[in-house]
Design a protein around this motif. Structure first.
Motif, mmCIF file in Angstrom:
data_model
loop_
_atom_site.group_PDB
_atom_site.id
_atom_site.type_symbol
_atom_site.label_atom_id
_atom_site.label_comp_id
_atom_site.label_asym_id
_atom_site.label_seq_id
_atom_site.Cartn_x
_atom_site.Cartn_y
_atom_site.Cartn_z
ATOM 1 N N ASP A 73 -3.903 0.582 -17.929
ATOM 2 C CA ASP A 73 -3.062 0.106 -19.030
ATOM 3 C C ASP A 73 -1.623 0.577 -18.851
ATOM 4 O OD1 ASP A 73 -5.166 -1.221 -20.352
ATOM 5 O OD2 ASP A 73 -5.775 0.645 -21.333
ATOM 6 N N LYS A 74 -1.469 1.846 -18.560
ATOM 7 C CA LYS A 74 -0.144 2.436 -18.414
ATOM 8 C C LYS A 74 0.618 1.860 -17.217
ATOM 9 C CE LYS A 74 2.077 6.940 -17.931
ATOM 10 N NZ LYS A 74 1.847 8.397 -17.796
ATOM 11 N N HIS A 75 -0.092 1.537 -16.144
ATOM 12 C CA HIS A 75 0.534 1.062 -14.915
ATOM 13 C C HIS A 75 0.295 -0.430 -14.672
ATOM 14 C CE1 HIS A 75 0.134 5.440 -14.337
ATOM 15 N NE2 HIS A 75 1.361 5.297 -13.867
ATOM 16 N N ALA A 76 0.013 -1.168 -15.735
ATOM 17 C CA ALA A 76 -0.322 -2.589 -15.604
ATOM 18 C C ALA A 76 0.776 -3.392 -14.916
ATOM 19 C CB ALA A 76 -0.623 -3.179 -16.983
ATOM 20 N N ASP A 77 2.024 -3.126 -15.224
ATOM 21 C CA ASP A 77 3.123 -3.889 -14.619
ATOM 22 C C ASP A 77 3.179 -3.695 -13.106
ATOM 23 O OD1 ASP A 77 3.983 -5.075 -16.953
ATOM 24 O OD2 ASP A 77 5.626 -3.651 -17.286
ATOM 25 N N LEU A 78 3.090 -2.455 -12.655
ATOM 26 C CA LEU A 78 3.139 -2.198 -11.217
ATOM 27 C C LEU A 78 1.919 -2.791 -10.528
ATOM 28 C CD1 LEU A 78 4.444 -1.057 -8.725
ATOM 29 C CD2 LEU A 78 3.466 1.178 -9.303
ATOM 30 N N LEU A 79 0.755 -2.649 -11.122
ATOM 31 C CA LEU A 79 -0.448 -3.238 -10.532
ATOM 32 C C LEU A 79 -0.300 -4.746 -10.396
ATOM 33 C CD1 LEU A 79 -3.204 -1.174 -12.368
ATOM 34 C CD2 LEU A 79 -2.468 -0.941 -9.991
ATOM 35 N N HIS A 80 0.270 -5.367 -11.409
ATOM 36 C CA HIS A 80 0.497 -6.813 -11.360
ATOM 37 C C HIS A 80 1.438 -7.170 -10.208
ATOM 38 C CE1 HIS A 80 1.102 -10.918 -12.696
ATOM 39 N NE2 HIS A 80 2.402 -10.712 -12.624
ATOM 40 N N HIS A 81 2.516 -6.426 -10.071
ATOM 41 C CA HIS A 81 3.477 -6.695 -8.993
ATOM 42 C C HIS A 81 2.865 -6.461 -7.612
ATOM 43 C CE1 HIS A 81 6.977 -7.649 -11.382
ATOM 44 N NE2 HIS A 81 6.711 -6.617 -12.158
ATOM 45 N N LEU A 82 1.895 -5.558 -7.544
ATOM 46 C CA LEU A 82 1.215 -5.306 -6.284
ATOM 47 C C LEU A 82 0.119 -6.341 -6.007
ATOM 48 C CD1 LEU A 82 0.832 -1.425 -6.528
ATOM 49 C CD2 LEU A 82 2.361 -2.676 -4.987
ATOM 50 N N GLY A 83 -0.174 -7.174 -7.008
ATOM 51 C CA GLY A 83 -1.212 -8.186 -6.842
ATOM 52 C C GLY A 83 -2.611 -7.631 -7.032
ATOM 53 N N ILE A 84 -2.716 -6.565 -7.819
ATOM 54 C CA ILE A 84 -4.007 -5.917 -8.046
ATOM 55 C C ILE A 84 -4.531 -6.268 -9.427
ATOM 56 C CG2 ILE A 84 -5.129 -3.672 -8.413
ATOM 57 C CD1 ILE A 84 -4.609 -4.217 -5.493
ATOM 58 N N ALA A 117 0.835 -1.201 0.000
ATOM 59 C CA ALA A 117 0.000 0.000 0.000
ATOM 60 C C ALA A 117 0.870 1.251 0.000
ATOM 61 C CB ALA A 117 -0.935 -0.013 1.205
ATOM 62 N N ALA A 118 1.913 1.246 0.797
ATOM 63 C CA ALA A 118 2.832 2.382 0.840
ATOM 64 C C ALA A 118 3.525 2.556 -0.514
ATOM 65 C CB ALA A 118 3.862 2.193 1.948
ATOM 66 N N ARG A 119 3.896 1.456 -1.139
ATOM 67 C CA ARG A 119 4.530 1.536 -2.463
ATOM 68 C C ARG A 119 3.554 2.131 -3.479
ATOM 69 N NH1 ARG A 119 6.794 -3.344 -6.358
ATOM 70 N NH2 ARG A 119 7.556 -1.931 -7.968
ATOM 71 N N ALA A 120 2.313 1.693 -3.420
ATOM 72 C CA ALA A 120 1.301 2.222 -4.332
ATOM 73 C C ALA A 120 1.145 3.729 -4.135
ATOM 74 C CB ALA A 120 -0.027 1.507 -4.117
ATOM 75 N N GLU A 121 1.132 4.172 -2.898
ATOM 76 C CA GLU A 121 1.016 5.606 -2.625
ATOM 77 C C GLU A 121 2.193 6.393 -3.177
ATOM 78 O OE1 GLU A 121 0.300 5.460 1.687
ATOM 79 O OE2 GLU A 121 -1.635 6.385 1.256
ATOM 80 N N ARG A 122 3.374 5.799 -3.107
ATOM 81 C CA ARG A 122 4.587 6.480 -3.601
ATOM 82 C C ARG A 122 4.667 6.489 -5.124
ATOM 83 N NH1 ARG A 122 7.178 3.096 0.058
ATOM 84 N NH2 ARG A 122 7.924 1.874 -1.691
ATOM 85 N N GLU A 123 4.302 5.368 -5.750
ATOM 86 C CA GLU A 123 4.627 5.182 -7.160
ATOM 87 C C GLU A 123 3.483 5.399 -8.142
ATOM 88 O OE1 GLU A 123 6.989 1.701 -7.964
ATOM 89 O OE2 GLU A 123 7.892 1.785 -5.972
ATOM 90 N N LEU A 124 2.264 5.413 -7.651
ATOM 91 C CA LEU A 124 1.133 5.583 -8.556
ATOM 92 C C LEU A 124 0.612 7.016 -8.496
ATOM 93 C CD1 LEU A 124 -0.856 2.301 -7.834
ATOM 94 C CD2 LEU A 124 0.404 2.861 -9.923
ATOM 95 N N PRO A 125 0.140 7.530 -9.623
ATOM 96 C CA PRO A 125 -0.480 8.859 -9.607
ATOM 97 C C PRO A 125 -1.844 8.792 -8.917
ATOM 98 C CG PRO A 125 -0.727 7.867 -11.760
ATOM 99 C CD PRO A 125 0.141 6.934 -10.953
ATOM 100 N N GLU A 126 -2.419 9.934 -8.640
ATOM 101 C CA GLU A 126 -3.709 9.990 -7.949
ATOM 102 C C GLU A 126 -4.799 9.256 -8.728
ATOM 103 O OE1 GLU A 126 -6.693 13.403 -6.335
ATOM 104 O OE2 GLU A 126 -4.544 13.773 -6.171
ATOM 105 N N VAL A 127 -4.776 9.387 -10.049
ATOM 106 C CA VAL A 127 -5.684 8.646 -10.916
ATOM 107 C C VAL A 127 -4.832 7.690 -11.742
ATOM 108 C CG1 VAL A 127 -7.378 8.777 -12.772
ATOM 109 C CG2 VAL A 127 -7.333 10.547 -11.005
ATOM 110 N N VAL A 128 -5.076 6.397 -11.562
ATOM 111 C CA VAL A 128 -4.243 5.363 -12.162
ATOM 112 C C VAL A 128 -4.843 4.894 -13.487
ATOM 113 C CG1 VAL A 128 -3.284 3.055 -11.823
ATOM 114 C CG2 VAL A 128 -3.512 4.614 -9.878
#
Length: 60
Positions: free
Chosen positions: A35-46, A21-32
């Motif tokens: 498609d653009k953030h698919a890799d990070l979402l996958h790594h976060l298990g989302i 959750a902390a990583r998501a807060e640091r690395e994702l924009p306010e509106v995700v």
């Protein structure tokens, strides 16, 4: 598709994944852009479909 970052953070915290959750807060924009953030979402298990009540279901 766009999802509010807070929904992702809340989902992760609800699972007890505070570090993710902390990583998501640091690395994702306010509106995700899922498609653009698919890799990070996958790594976060989302799976974005789970957050919008899609037919994707949950997997673990």
């Amino acid at each position: 598709m766009e999802i509010d970052r807070q929904e992702i953070v809340d989902e992760l915290r609800g699972r007890g994944e505070d570090e993710a959750a902390a990583r998501a807060e640091r690395e994702l924009p306010e509106v995700v852009d899922t498609d653009k953030h698919a890799d990070l979402l996958h790594h976060l298990g989302i799976n974005p479909l789970d957050l919008i009540g899609g037919v994707g279901g949950t997997f673990g």
